[in-house]
Enzyme design. Structure first.
Site, PDB file in Angstrom:
ATOM      1  N   ASN A   8      -1.812   3.083   3.505  1.00 17.61           N
ATOM      2  CA  ASN A   8      -2.657   2.780   2.342  1.00 17.61           C
ATOM      3  C   ASN A   8      -2.082   1.520   1.698  1.00 17.61           C
ATOM      4  O   ASN A   8      -1.066   1.585   1.013  1.00 17.61           O
ATOM      5  CB  ASN A   8      -2.627   3.967   1.362  1.00 17.61           C
ATOM      6  N   TRP A   9      -2.745   0.406   1.960  1.00 14.35           N
ATOM      7  CA  TRP A   9      -2.209  -0.875   1.487  1.00 14.35           C
ATOM      8  C   TRP A   9      -2.449  -1.121   0.003  1.00 14.35           C
ATOM      9  O   TRP A   9      -1.941  -2.068  -0.567  1.00 14.35           O
ATOM     10  CB  TRP A   9      -2.782  -2.016   2.332  1.00 14.35           C
ATOM     11  N   LYS A  10      -3.294  -0.277  -0.607  1.00 13.05           N
ATOM     12  CA  LYS A  10      -3.614  -0.443  -2.038  1.00 13.05           C
ATOM     13  C   LYS A  10      -4.057  -1.888  -2.293  1.00 13.05           C
ATOM     14  O   LYS A  10      -4.674  -2.497  -1.425  1.00 13.05           O
ATOM     15  CB  LYS A  10      -2.419  -0.022  -2.895  1.00 13.05           C
ATOM     16  N   HIS A  95      -8.083   9.256  -4.255  1.00 14.41           N
ATOM     17  CA  HIS A  95      -6.653   8.976  -4.446  1.00 14.41           C
ATOM     18  C   HIS A  95      -6.323   9.132  -5.928  1.00 14.41           C
ATOM     19  O   HIS A  95      -7.137   8.808  -6.794  1.00 14.41           O
ATOM     20  CB  HIS A  95      -6.334   7.559  -3.964  1.00 14.41           C
ATOM     21  N   GLU A  97      -4.633   7.438  -7.852  1.00 11.95           N
ATOM     22  CA  GLU A  97      -4.742   6.203  -8.640  1.00 11.95           C
ATOM     23  C   GLU A  97      -6.183   5.933  -9.048  1.00 11.95           C
ATOM     24  O   GLU A  97      -6.436   5.283 -10.065  1.00 11.95           O
ATOM     25  CB  GLU A  97      -4.146   5.029  -7.834  1.00 11.95           C
ATOM     26  N   GLU A 162      -0.975  14.817  -1.790  1.00  5.36           N
ATOM     27  CA  GLU A 162      -0.139  13.775  -2.384  1.00  5.36           C
ATOM     28  C   GLU A 162       0.267  14.177  -3.794  1.00  5.36           C
ATOM     29  O   GLU A 162      -0.495  13.949  -4.749  1.00  5.36           O
ATOM     30  CB  GLU A 162      -0.913  12.453  -2.442  1.00  5.36           C
ATOM     31  N   GLY A 168       4.884   6.386  -4.908  1.00  9.85           N
ATOM     32  CA  GLY A 168       5.498   5.127  -5.338  1.00  9.85           C
ATOM     33  C   GLY A 168       6.764   5.302  -6.163  1.00  9.85           C
ATOM     34  O   GLY A 168       7.209   4.372  -6.823  1.00  9.85           O
ATOM     35  N   SER A 203       5.877   8.634  -1.155  1.00 10.10           N
ATOM     36  CA  SER A 203       7.213   8.100  -0.849  1.00 10.10           C
ATOM     37  C   SER A 203       7.690   8.438   0.563  1.00 10.10           C
ATOM     38  O   SER A 203       8.867   8.752   0.763  1.00 10.10           O
ATOM     39  CB  SER A 203       8.233   8.556  -1.898  1.00 10.10           C
ATOM     40  N   GLY A 224       2.096   4.642   1.648  1.00  8.06           N
ATOM     41  CA  GLY A 224       1.793   3.476   0.829  1.00  8.06           C
ATOM     42  C   GLY A 224       2.745   2.334   1.132  1.00  8.06           C
ATOM     43  O   GLY A 224       2.614   1.629   2.133  1.00  8.06           O
ATOM     44  N   GLY A 225       3.753   2.174   0.288  1.00  2.80           N
ATOM     45  CA  GLY A 225       4.676   1.040   0.371  1.00  2.80           C
ATOM     46  C   GLY A 225       5.224   0.759   1.761  1.00  2.80           C
ATOM     47  O   GLY A 225       5.265  -0.399   2.190  1.00  2.80           O
TER      48      GLY A 225
HETATM   49  P1  PGA Z   1       3.747   5.616  -1.429  1.00  4.32           P
HETATM   50  O1  PGA Z   1       2.160   5.777  -1.657  1.00  4.32           O
HETATM   51  O2  PGA Z   1       4.019   5.904   0.021  1.00  4.32           O
HETATM   52  O3  PGA Z   1       4.047   4.183  -1.779  1.00  4.32           O
HETATM   53  O4  PGA Z   1       4.409   6.599  -2.315  1.00  4.32           O
HETATM   54  C1  PGA Z   1       1.448   6.802  -1.035  1.00  4.32           C
HETATM   55  C2  PGA Z   1       0.007   6.759  -1.466  1.00  4.32           C
HETATM   56  O5  PGA Z   1      -0.277   6.464  -2.624  1.00  4.32           O
HETATM   57  O6  PGA Z   1      -0.907   7.034  -0.651  1.00  4.32           O
END
Ligand code: PGA
Length: 244
Positions: A8-10, A95, A97, A162, A168, A203, A224-225
């Site tokens: 997930n590149w956001k 998600h 976010e 999640e 994050g 994470s 994500g990251g």
């Molecule tokens: P993260 O993000 O791996 O950076 O914690 C995961 C996500 O939001 O899908």
């Protein structure tokens, strides 16, 4: 069930990131990898160029959100058929976010997931509790309520568990807690759940992913990251069990 690893590149990535996407695609085509379905969910602006890079490779392209209508006066939105045309196989919906930052309700998430299925793609429906909900002993109740209201009736969705507090933050959920929640979700899904993939997100890194993949009922990861760099994305893929 073939495990699923989704990046997930956001809101990261410009045309310069084509090099990284190419490196992921090339890495996935190398022999000797564990069985895996690998996807990068990119910003809308990168979908067409990424699709060109991914064509003919094992890498699949996905998006991070969509509108539930096919078209119309919805300034700034993108529909599921548009994403299908851009080469997407998957779309993340709900998600945390988007739930927190854009006021998305589970009802809205369900309509989006239905639109994704109707367009011939797979929705990745995200659910998870906040730190306060966990502390109050309401993690399972929160996930159950979100799941029941967000999941489309038709089959074909992937569920991403999640925990919001793990996203994050560098603080991943413990394998035992992940196994407990995934088992609970599987139970809630009933007979249809037997063939549904439940992936963990929050994470995930090359360092912690082996123990996460080893937890019961984990069918992959939403990353994500650590998905932004080919090296760490591929390291996560390589940590999957050789036989799922
Ligand atoms: P993260 O993000 O791996 O950076 O914690 C995961 C996500 O939001 O899908």
């Amino acid at each position: 069930m073939t495990p699923l690893v989704v990046g997930n590149w956001k809101m990261h990535g410009t045309l310069a990131s084509r090099a990284e996407i190419g490196a992921i695609a090339r890495g996935l085509d190398k022999p000797g990898l564990p069985p895996v379905e690998a996807v990068v969910c990119l910003p809308f602006t990168l979908l067409f160029p990424a699709q060109k890079i991914a064509a003919g490779t094992k890498l699949k392209v996905g998006a991070q959100d969509c509108h539930f209508e096919k078209e119309g006066a919805f300034t700034g939105d993108v529909s599921a058929p548009m994403l299908k045309e851009a080469g997407c196989a998957y779309v993340i919906v709900g998600h945390s976010e988007r739930r927190a930052g854009h006021g998305e309700t589970s009802e809205l998430v369900r309509r989006k997931a239905e639109a994704v299925l109707a367009a011939g793609m797979t929705p990745i429906v995200c659910v998870g509790e906040t730190k306060a909900e966990r502390a109050a002993g309401k993690a399972k109740a929160t996930v159950e309520a979100a799941l029941k209201a967000s999941l489309p009736k038709a089959s074909g969705a992937v569920i991403a568990y999640e925990p919001v507090w793990a996203i994050g933050t560098g603080e991943n959920a413990k394998p035992a807690d992940i196994a407990g929640m995934h088992g609970f979700i599987r139970l809630l899904l009933g007979p249809a759940g037997k063939t549904m993939r439940i992936v963990y997100g929050g994470s995930v890194t090359p360092e912690n992913v082996k123990e996460i993949f080893a937890a019961a009922e984990v069918n992959g990861a939403l990353v994500g990251g650590a998905s932004l760099k080919a090296q760490s994305f591929l390291a996560i893929v390589k940590s999957l069990p050789k036989t799922p």
